[in-house]
Design a protein around this motif. Structure first.
Motif: not given
Length: 301
Positions: A240-267
């Motif tokens: 419920t806390v307003p959140t911005v998640l920043l990822g790196g395009e070339r992050d080789n630990v947490i790539p952008p593909s792992m950042l999708a899909g959270g919207g339905r769990h957040a306000d």
């Protein structure tokens, strides 16, 4: 609360790195002494570092936002100049430390920023105590609802954790093989020439001094968080806390593909990818982090 100073040396003989405007204090929190660096004054912001870093990870961001913010940059339990303990390195334990720290500081509600492991702790804080946080900026970390089909193809990216997580072995690697820490720092940024020699020396020395904490934190993730993830625990929790998640395009630990899909769990969750950046956004793109803080933490959001 113990003494506040800008120039100290630990019992191990490690001086604090110099950061313009930083003030240092040690606070008794849940039975241990936590080191806290602070910059500026104004609306309070709690910033949580990742591995293998400490408070100094934020100094390039601080110079850009401290004019009208009070930046509170603790060393997590056992890291940097905070006291080590036999246990307490699981995500819930580290979150408990931060809630207790806010109580000691007399702060009911703050803004929150977290990077890497600190961002993982930050998500836990926002889910457990949303009333304490008016906004959250998460950097280089997947949200708690990352999809299995995104996680599984990227498990290989966590290869290095096998050298850290196991008791005895992990502590020995961090304590006796500083070149391993330096390799991780270089390997996880988009431009390996970015790091200055003194930064690499500082963070590798910090990993040596905090070897117990580093190994214990990774191990607690293995024995607590991974089983919970496989069981689907937390799927019913809502951010419920307003959140911005920043990822790196070339992050080789947490790539952008792992950042999708959270919207339905957040306000209110916004995901942004920083072009050309790797896993250390506070070092690689401090101006982007600073601008995201200013935007998210604008009064009235």
């Amino acid at each position: 609360m113990t003494s506040s100073t800008t120039s100290v040396t630990t019992a191990a003989g490690r001086p604090l790195p110099h950061a313009e405007g930083a003030k240092h204090s040690w606070l008794e929190v849940r039975g241990i002494r936590l080191h806290v660096a602070e910059y500026g004054s104004g609306a309070p912001v709690l910033l949580l570092h990742g591995f293998p870093q400490h408070w100094f990870a934020w100094h390039r961001v601080a110079v850009q936002v401290a004019a009208d913010r009070r930046l509170i940059c603790p060393d997590l339990r056992g890291f940097g100049w905070s006291e080590q303990s036999p246990r307490g390195y699981d995500i819930d334990g580290l979150a408990d430390d931060m809630l207790a720290l806010l109580d000691v500081l007399g702060l009911d509600r703050v803004r929150l920023v977290g990077h890497d492991w600190g961002a993982h702790v930050g998500f836990r804080l926002c889910l457990r105590a949303p009333e304490r946080f008016s906004g959250y900026l998460a950097l280089n970390m997947a949200h708690p609802w990352a999809r299995h089909r995104a996680i599984l193809p990227n498990l290989w990216r966590q290869w290095y954790t096998a050298f850290i997580e196991y008791p005895v072995i992990g502590r020995a690697v961090l304590r006796r093989w500083p070149a391993f820490t330096r390799f991780l720092l270089r390997h996880q940024v988009a431009d390996r020439a970015l790091w200055q020699a003194d930064e690499l020396a500082e963070f590798s020395a910090a990993a040596q001094a905090g070897a117990h904490a580093g190994q214990a934190m990774f191990w607690q993730y293995v024995v607590r968080e991974i089983p919970a993830l496989l069981r689907g625990m937390g799927r019913e929790q809502r951010l419920t806390v307003p959140t911005v998640l920043l990822g790196g395009e070339r992050d080789n630990v947490i790539p952008p593909s792992m950042l999708a899909g959270g919207g339905r769990h957040a306000d209110d969750l916004t995901v942004r990818i920083v072009p050309g950046a790797g896993h250390f956004l506070p070092r690689e793109r401090p101006h982007v982090v600073a601008e995201a803080m200013k935007e998210l933490f604008t009064t009235g959001r």
